[in-house]
Design an enzyme around this catalytic site. Sequence first.
Site, PDB file in Angstrom:
ATOM      1  N   LYS A  37     -46.854 -48.581 -19.590  1.00 14.51           N
ATOM      2  CA  LYS A  37     -48.363 -48.176 -19.195  1.00 14.51           C
ATOM      3  C   LYS A  37     -49.099 -49.066 -18.371  1.00 14.51           C
ATOM      4  CE  LYS A  37     -49.645 -50.946 -23.552  1.00 14.51           C
ATOM      5  NZ  LYS A  37     -50.059 -50.983 -24.802  1.00 14.51           N
ATOM      6  N   ARG A 129     -56.242 -49.286 -35.762  1.00 11.84           N
ATOM      7  CA  ARG A 129     -56.725 -48.808 -34.360  1.00 11.84           C
ATOM      8  C   ARG A 129     -56.359 -47.102 -34.655  1.00 11.84           C
ATOM      9  NH1 ARG A 129     -53.669 -51.277 -29.333  1.00 11.84           N
ATOM     10  NH2 ARG A 129     -51.910 -50.036 -30.228  1.00 11.84           N
ATOM     11  N   TYR A 248     -68.802 -75.332  -8.163  1.00 15.28           N
ATOM     12  CA  TYR A 248     -70.146 -74.882  -8.546  1.00 15.28           C
ATOM     13  C   TYR A 248     -70.460 -75.785  -9.840  1.00 15.28           C
ATOM     14  CZ  TYR A 248     -70.104 -70.409  -6.070  1.00 15.28           C
ATOM     15  OH  TYR A 248     -70.181 -69.497  -4.736  1.00 15.28           O
ATOM     16  N   MET A 296     -64.883 -67.182  -6.511  1.00 18.12           N
ATOM     17  CA  MET A 296     -64.284 -65.738  -6.235  1.00 18.12           C
ATOM     18  C   MET A 296     -63.123 -65.676  -5.428  1.00 18.12           C
ATOM     19  SD  MET A 296     -66.701 -62.365  -4.822  1.00 18.12           S
ATOM     20  CE  MET A 296     -67.989 -62.919  -6.013  1.00 18.12           C
TER      21      MET A 296
END
Length: 361
Positions: A37, A129, A248, A296
């Site tokens: 999957k 679930r 950052y 990024m």
Amino acid sequence: MQSHEPVLSVDLTAIQANFSVVQSLVGPAVGVSAVVKSDAYGLGLERVIAPLWDAGCTSFFVASLKEAISVRRHLTQADIAILEGLLKGSMKVYRERRLTPVCNTLAEVVAATSEAIPYALNLETGFGRLGLRFEELRSLIHLRRQAPDLVMSHLACADDAANAHNRVQKNRFTGMCAMLAPSTPRSLVASAGVFLGADYHFERVRIGSALYGLNNAGLTPNPFKPVVRLTARLLDIRQIHRGERVGYMGAFLADRPTRLGIVAIGYRHGLAWQVANRAFAQLAGWSVPIIGRVSMEYCAIDLTDMPAKLARVGAWVDFISATAPAEDMARSAATVPQEILIRTGASCARRYRQAPTGRHP
């Protein structure tokens, strides 16, 4: 032309070997299905299924009807089960392509049997679930509908062999299955559950993570071969002074003169933002810290403690390897290794080590 794109290398031969490991663990009386999957956990559905077939795998579980159609296009004789459940507008597709929906509700079972569509039945035994609860299964028995080809459930705590909930779920599963025809094949466990013992195996096990080298049960040594390697280019090397900051918000503060490497991989490529100042990469056999915030497209590594002659611009830096498995990165990122594979597989260039080829019916 040299590319700066990170590369996720996938060893298809190792996937075959891991399938064989599970076969040997459960024995010839238990079937082994491959869970492919979510694009084979991000590793490439269409590239993974043929080597698995060549290794003797004839049963596959996929996430969606779209994935099932892709598998059927390549493997005309395989058994294919679809975990998303029954899509009412797709009855003709299930029938013509011989696809088996996993029915998660009583309504889905009624719809499938009304159209004489073979189906697998999912039972809710304590995962919270999808699946039929006991009272819904009792209603199904009274409806006298076509029996499922497979009855299944899923353990919530299989990664923890000592967790009492495993046995609670197994006992519930056994009791619910007793309400069905005794000849109905049963499947309870996935990768980690294989190691709970033979009384959990029933007639079929469903293996996903183990195929891809993940060690959910935390076994030492890991019985599965490493499958993936994540590498990225070292783009630049620069010297910074004590007291300078990196990235950052200045998330890393140099406490000494530091040789800094800039690597062409960031959170766009699936390198988790959370690994900053917590995880390590590998370069020329040396473990080097990932420092400052991951951005990024790039991250920074500290090269100070390794020989300068070994750190060269253009070199490949390992972020996942045989000695630095996906589990290590997952712990640094406070996530699971399955997420690491899916994110990196979807975002990086994939390269394959080919398995021996066979004939794919």
